[in-house]
Motif scaffolding. Structure first.
Motif, PDB file in Angstrom:
ATOM      1  N   LEU A  61      82.990  26.191  42.517  1.00 29.29           N
ATOM      2  CA  LEU A  61      84.225  26.308  41.743  1.00 29.29           C
ATOM      3  C   LEU A  61      84.986  27.566  42.153  1.00 29.29           C
ATOM      4  CD1 LEU A  61      85.729  24.938  39.377  1.00 29.29           C
ATOM      5  CD2 LEU A  61      84.407  26.373  37.817  1.00 29.29           C
ATOM      6  N   MET A  62      84.241  28.662  42.277  1.00 32.45           N
ATOM      7  CA  MET A  62      84.865  29.937  42.648  1.00 32.45           C
ATOM      8  C   MET A  62      85.435  29.863  44.067  1.00 32.45           C
ATOM      9  SD  MET A  62      85.586  32.973  41.694  1.00 32.45           S
ATOM     10  CE  MET A  62      84.533  33.439  40.319  1.00 32.45           C
ATOM     11  N   ALA A  63      84.668  29.263  44.976  1.00 25.61           N
ATOM     12  CA  ALA A  63      85.125  29.188  46.365  1.00 25.61           C
ATOM     13  C   ALA A  63      86.402  28.363  46.442  1.00 25.61           C
ATOM     14  CB  ALA A  63      84.032  28.576  47.236  1.00 25.61           C
ATOM     15  N   ALA A  64      86.437  27.242  45.710  1.00 24.88           N
ATOM     16  CA  ALA A  64      87.639  26.397  45.723  1.00 24.88           C
ATOM     17  C   ALA A  64      88.818  27.177  45.160  1.00 24.88           C
ATOM     18  CB  ALA A  64      87.394  25.134  44.901  1.00 24.88           C
ATOM     19  N   SER A  65      88.561  27.927  44.109  1.00 24.50           N
ATOM     20  CA  SER A  65      89.638  28.711  43.506  1.00 24.50           C
ATOM     21  C   SER A  65      90.171  29.756  44.484  1.00 24.50           C
ATOM     22  CB  SER A  65      89.107  29.365  42.229  1.00 24.50           C
ATOM     23  OG  SER A  65      89.992  30.335  41.783  1.00 24.50           O
ATOM     24  N   ARG A  66      89.257  30.336  45.249  1.00 23.88           N
ATOM     25  CA  ARG A  66      89.684  31.355  46.214  1.00 23.88           C
ATOM     26  C   ARG A  66      90.404  30.753  47.415  1.00 23.88           C
ATOM     27  NH1 ARG A  66      84.917  35.757  47.030  1.00 23.88           N
ATOM     28  NH2 ARG A  66      85.169  36.856  45.066  1.00 23.88           N
ATOM     29  N   LEU A  67      90.022  29.535  47.771  1.00 26.56           N
ATOM     30  CA  LEU A  67      90.594  28.910  48.972  1.00 26.56           C
ATOM     31  C   LEU A  67      91.905  28.177  48.677  1.00 26.56           C
ATOM     32  CD1 LEU A  67      87.287  27.500  50.516  1.00 26.56           C
ATOM     33  CD2 LEU A  67      88.678  29.353  51.444  1.00 26.56           C
ATOM     34  N   LYS A  68      92.301  28.130  47.405  1.00 27.21           N
ATOM     35  CA  LYS A  68      93.494  27.340  47.065  1.00 27.21           C
ATOM     36  C   LYS A  68      94.747  27.990  47.667  1.00 27.21           C
ATOM     37  CE  LYS A  68      94.367  29.430  42.512  1.00 27.21           C
ATOM     38  NZ  LYS A  68      93.602  30.625  42.666  1.00 27.21           N
ATOM     39  N   PRO A  69      95.743  27.167  48.008  1.00 22.13           N
ATOM     40  CA  PRO A  69      96.973  27.717  48.585  1.00 22.13           C
ATOM     41  C   PRO A  69      97.680  28.632  47.580  1.00 22.13           C
ATOM     42  CG  PRO A  69      96.910  25.301  48.728  1.00 22.13           C
ATOM     43  CD  PRO A  69      95.769  25.707  47.869  1.00 22.13           C
ATOM     44  N   ALA A  70      98.466  29.569  48.082  1.00 22.60           N
ATOM     45  CA  ALA A  70      99.180  30.502  47.212  1.00 22.60           C
ATOM     46  C   ALA A  70     100.067  29.718  46.245  1.00 22.60           C
ATOM     47  CB  ALA A  70     100.019  31.446  48.069  1.00 22.60           C
ATOM     48  N   GLY A  71     100.114  30.138  45.008  1.00 22.06           N
ATOM     49  CA  GLY A  71     100.992  29.496  44.031  1.00 22.06           C
ATOM     50  C   GLY A  71     100.367  28.304  43.330  1.00 22.06           C
ATOM     51  N   ARG A  72      99.242  27.828  43.834  1.00 12.62           N
ATOM     52  CA  ARG A  72      98.551  26.699  43.184  1.00 12.62           C
ATOM     53  C   ARG A  72      97.640  27.238  42.098  1.00 12.62           C
ATOM     54  NH1 ARG A  72     100.532  23.282  46.235  1.00 12.62           N
ATOM     55  NH2 ARG A  72     102.143  23.741  44.740  1.00 12.62           N
ATOM     56  N   PRO A 168      91.042  37.327  54.853  1.00 15.11           N
ATOM     57  CA  PRO A 168      90.042  37.997  54.002  1.00 15.11           C
ATOM     58  C   PRO A 168      89.478  37.039  52.956  1.00 15.11           C
ATOM     59  CG  PRO A 168      91.999  39.376  54.226  1.00 15.11           C
ATOM     60  CD  PRO A 168      92.324  38.062  54.883  1.00 15.11           C
ATOM     61  N   GLU A 169      90.336  36.136  52.444  1.00 17.51           N
ATOM     62  CA  GLU A 169      89.873  35.200  51.403  1.00 17.51           C
ATOM     63  C   GLU A 169      88.825  34.232  51.981  1.00 17.51           C
ATOM     64  OE1 GLU A 169      93.131  35.793  52.059  1.00 17.51           O
ATOM     65  OE2 GLU A 169      93.486  37.070  50.312  1.00 17.51           O
ATOM     66  N   ALA A 170      89.089  33.789  53.213  1.00 24.02           N
ATOM     67  CA  ALA A 170      88.139  32.856  53.841  1.00 24.02           C
ATOM     68  C   ALA A 170      86.807  33.562  54.086  1.00 24.02           C
ATOM     69  CB  ALA A 170      88.719  32.327  55.143  1.00 24.02           C
ATOM     70  N   ILE A 171      86.885  34.831  54.466  1.00 20.13           N
ATOM     71  CA  ILE A 171      85.650  35.595  54.701  1.00 20.13           C
ATOM     72  C   ILE A 171      84.894  35.784  53.384  1.00 20.13           C
ATOM     73  CG2 ILE A 171      84.758  37.880  55.350  1.00 20.13           C
ATOM     74  CD1 ILE A 171      87.017  37.919  57.485  1.00 20.13           C
ATOM     75  N   ASP A 172      85.629  36.137  52.321  1.00 21.65           N
ATOM     76  CA  ASP A 172      84.982  36.305  51.010  1.00 21.65           C
ATOM     77  C   ASP A 172      84.296  35.014  50.580  1.00 21.65           C
ATOM     78  OD1 ASP A 172      85.610  38.913  50.641  1.00 21.65           O
ATOM     79  OD2 ASP A 172      87.430  38.535  49.473  1.00 21.65           O
ATOM     80  N   ALA A 173      85.001  33.908  50.763  1.00 22.13           N
ATOM     81  CA  ALA A 173      84.446  32.617  50.337  1.00 22.13           C
ATOM     82  C   ALA A 173      83.204  32.285  51.158  1.00 22.13           C
ATOM     83  CB  ALA A 173      85.492  31.517  50.485  1.00 22.13           C
ATOM     84  N   PHE A 174      83.264  32.591  52.439  1.00 28.59           N
ATOM     85  CA  PHE A 174      82.116  32.341  53.315  1.00 28.59           C
ATOM     86  C   PHE A 174      80.912  33.181  52.869  1.00 28.59           C
ATOM     87  CE2 PHE A 174      79.780  34.143  56.944  1.00 28.59           C
ATOM     88  CZ  PHE A 174      79.143  32.998  57.404  1.00 28.59           C
TER      89      PHE A 174
END
Ligand SMILES: [Zn+2]
Ligand SMILES: [Zn+2]
Length: 447
Positions: A61-72, A168-174
């Protein structure tokens, strides 16, 4: 996993059904990320069909939230009581808005004059007790060395080899999703020190291992020398690993601070004085600036201290040790380290079963494997993960935190033991599930 799709107002509503755990989280996350990218609208995840969320589900859930496009935007709605509790304990409600119903989420997001509901939309919960682990290692401090650090970097880079990690967001999610805790973090090396939040203006800690140095540093940052504080310390016993941080606890040097050291151990004062005497330490205990008081506790009595009801029990450990049970607002936390439970005596008549009874959190010395505990390390004064689970099940404990980690174990080994212990809990479970975790330096729990 089955995921229903519908629309409400301008929002996409996803309704996953079943358990969100190791088996289903990857699918769920992939589905969510795809929907966030494709839908072009905000998503409400309807959790009414979810009966359990494991940490893997939360990570997804957290990873999806972090990977979501800006404004979504993404929100969770209609979580059942258990799931709601899991989300709250893990503090997800501070990151992802939770709504009581899908309609409430839709309404909050549709009415542009209303701010998006976040914490205020969370159904009320009884007040929680925060617990912070400052030191979790047993017997001796065990810091990481350069080889351990290099090994973690190497493993992380190996895992990232074929990945496109451009932001950075993709790295955090990874890091969060794809690296094991033993790679992305560490259980830590400080010896025993656990803070229990009082919700008032006094502090409360169990034991004075090396972890107390960092607690003291935080207190100095927060209050400085000009604002005196009161610290209530509960000492399990006086072996070095449980007292050796005290000479480095800065608040002890500041006049005006009050430190009350509670223990049923008759040598508490003598041990702390001796530890800070020549030629072992340059500053004598008697010359510390704070007002330090020793208060002897008796087993089998209840005491009212800093808003908690506290009792203690004598444990099986060379030189005596004591476990503590803290109760407040119906929440129970038990701190029981340095105790050797022998397997043959485990049933409901065993005094520790009543001492641990219905604990929301049991912090337990699970230093050894059962094989070691009943053979080469028999009578060394510590217990195993197997006994930990069996006692926690008998006492119907909610959460078991393995503690007092063997200093010779590296992060990978502690993680492996945790996995095995969770498995053992599943195998040996009758009708009561105990959540098993392994405490680490810096772990925050909300009990
Ligand atoms: Zn110890
Ligand atoms: Zn000990």
């Amino acid at each position: 996993m089955e995921i229903g799709e519908s629309h409400l107002g301008n929002h996409l509503v996803l309704r996953p059904v079943g358990r969100l755990d190791n088996g289903t989280s990857a699918d769920f996350q992939a589905y969510l990320v795809k929907a966030l990218n494709a839908a072009g609208r905000d998503i409400i995840v309807d959790f009414s069909g979810i009966n359990y969320v494991s940490s893997a589900g939360l990570r997804a859930l957290m990873a999806a939230s972090r990977l979501k496009p800006a404004g979504r935007r993404i929100a969770v709605a209609a979580a059942g009581q258990v799931v709601q509790e899991i989300l709250t304990i893990s503090r997800f409600h501070e990151v992802i808005p939770l709504f009581a119903t899908v309609d409430a989420a839709n309404e909050a997001w549709t009415d542009k004059t209303k701010p998006v509901a976040t914490r205020s939309a969370t159904p009320p919960h009884p007040p929680t007790v925060p617990v912070h682990f400052w030191g979790t290692r047993g017997s001796l401090a065990a810091p990481l060395n350069h080889n351990n650090t290099r090994g973690k970097i190497r493993e992380a880079l190996m895992a990232a080899r074929d990945r496109q990690l451009r932001t950075p967001e993709a790295i955090d999610a990874f890091i969060e999703r794809d690296l094991a805790f033993s790679v992305r973090g560490t259980f830590g090396g400080n010896t025993a020190c656990v803070e229990i939040g009082t919700g008032g203006n006094e502090y409360m800690i169990c034991d004075l291992g090396t972890g107390v140095r960092e607690f003291g540093a935080k207190m100095m940052m927060q209050h400085g020398p000009a604002r005196p504080q009161t610290y209530n310390v509960f000492l399990s016993h006086v072996h070095w690993d449980h007292i050796m941080g005290f000479p480095f606890f800065t608040p002890a040097y500041i006049p005006g601070n009050k430190i009350r050291i509670y223990s049923a151990h008759r040598s508490a004062r003598e041990a702390l004085l001796r530890q800070q005497s020549a030629p072992c330490f340059p500053v004598l205990f008697e010359s510390l600036g704070a007002t330090i008081e020793f208060i002897e506790l008796e087993t089998g009595q209840n005491y009212e201290i800093a808003g908690f009801t506290v009792s203690c029990i004598r444990q099986f450990h060379e030189g005596e040790s004591y476990g503590y049970r803290f109760t407040k607002n119906g929440k129970v936390i038990v701190y029981s380290t340095d105790c050797e439970h022998k397997a043959s005596v485990l049933d409901n008549s065993y005094p520790f079963v009543s001492f641990f009874r219905h604990a929301d959190l049991l912090i337990f010395d699970a230093m050894y494997s059962l094989a070691d505990a009943v053979s080469v390390k028999e009578d060394w004064g510590h217990s195993s993960n197997i006994i930990a689970v069996e006692l926690a099940q008998l006492a119907r404990v909610k959460k078991l935190a393995m503690f007092h980690h063997e200093p010779a174990y590296d992060d990978a080994r502690i993680e492996r033991v945790l996995g095995e212990t969770i498995r053992y809990e599943e195998i040996s479970r009758e009708d009561h599930k105990v959540e098993v975790i392994s405490a680490y330096d810096g772990l925050d729990l909300s009990v």
